[in-house]
Motif scaffolding. Structure first.
Motif, mmCIF file in Angstrom:
data_model
loop_
_atom_site.group_PDB
_atom_site.id
_atom_site.type_symbol
_atom_site.label_atom_id
_atom_site.label_comp_id
_atom_site.label_asym_id
_atom_site.label_seq_id
_atom_site.Cartn_x
_atom_site.Cartn_y
_atom_site.Cartn_z
ATOM 1 N N ASP A 56 38.092 31.088 56.815
ATOM 2 C CA ASP A 56 38.004 31.670 55.374
ATOM 3 C C ASP A 56 39.258 32.090 55.321
ATOM 4 O O ASP A 56 39.593 33.146 55.446
ATOM 5 C CB ASP A 56 36.410 32.478 56.051
ATOM 6 C CG ASP A 56 36.651 33.137 54.833
ATOM 7 O OD1 ASP A 56 37.466 33.408 53.138
ATOM 8 O OD2 ASP A 56 35.535 34.052 54.523
ATOM 9 N N ILE A 57 40.128 31.082 54.829
ATOM 10 C CA ILE A 57 41.457 31.701 54.006
ATOM 11 C C ILE A 57 41.531 33.137 53.399
ATOM 12 O O ILE A 57 42.027 34.021 53.339
ATOM 13 C CB ILE A 57 42.299 30.952 53.588
ATOM 14 C CG1 ILE A 57 43.040 30.102 54.172
ATOM 15 C CG2 ILE A 57 43.597 31.735 53.027
ATOM 16 C CD1 ILE A 57 43.921 30.431 55.180
ATOM 17 N N ASP A 58 40.145 33.520 52.611
ATOM 18 C CA ASP A 58 40.270 34.716 51.537
ATOM 19 C C ASP A 58 39.909 35.956 53.043
ATOM 20 O O ASP A 58 40.593 36.765 52.646
ATOM 21 C CB ASP A 58 38.940 34.647 50.806
ATOM 22 C CG ASP A 58 39.042 33.407 49.271
ATOM 23 O OD1 ASP A 58 40.784 33.533 48.617
ATOM 24 O OD2 ASP A 58 38.477 33.149 48.803
ATOM 25 N N LYS A 59 39.402 35.383 53.310
ATOM 26 C CA LYS A 59 39.202 36.843 54.064
ATOM 27 C C LYS A 59 40.674 37.405 55.540
ATOM 28 O O LYS A 59 40.345 37.933 55.911
ATOM 29 C CB LYS A 59 37.917 36.534 55.601
ATOM 30 C CG LYS A 59 37.733 37.461 56.008
ATOM 31 C CD LYS A 59 36.377 37.394 57.781
ATOM 32 C CE LYS A 59 35.695 37.969 58.279
ATOM 33 N NZ LYS A 59 35.415 37.776 59.172
ATOM 34 N N ALA A 60 40.619 36.231 56.123
ATOM 35 C CA ALA A 60 41.956 36.365 56.326
ATOM 36 C C ALA A 60 43.260 36.824 55.535
ATOM 37 O O ALA A 60 44.092 37.810 56.298
ATOM 38 C CB ALA A 60 42.364 35.176 56.610
#
Length: 89
Positions: A56-60
């Motif tokens: 989950d790149i957005d979360k990262a």
């Protein structure tokens, strides 16, 4: 205080991260700011998006932008100076 005022107040507060220096240096030998550190980490995650499709790149990216907010008040504490037994609550 309405929401936009809270957002502006927050943005003004975190602008100070540009002045917090870390115990890390840029390739030119200048000490890196916390803001630079967080920005570069977020950029790295953004460009690696396609290589880590299960993450989950957005979360990262969000995590990379907030992970050092505490340095605004306590500064950067080098990992070498931290006690392994510290309670990091």
């Amino acid at each position: 205080m309405n929401n936009i005022d809270k957002v502006i107040r927050f943005i003004k507060e975190i602008e100070n991260l540009k002045s917090v220096t870390r115990t890390a240096w840029t390739k030119t030998g200048r000490r890196e700011s916390t803001a630079e550190h967080s920005w570069r980490l977020a950029m790295l995650l953004m460009v690696l998006r396609e290589d880590f499709k299960d993450l989950d790149i957005d979360k990262a990216i969000k995590m990379s932008l907030v992970h050092d907010l505490g340095e605004l008040y306590d500064g950067d504490i080098s990992a070498k100076l931290q006690n392994d037994n510290d309670n990091k609550a």
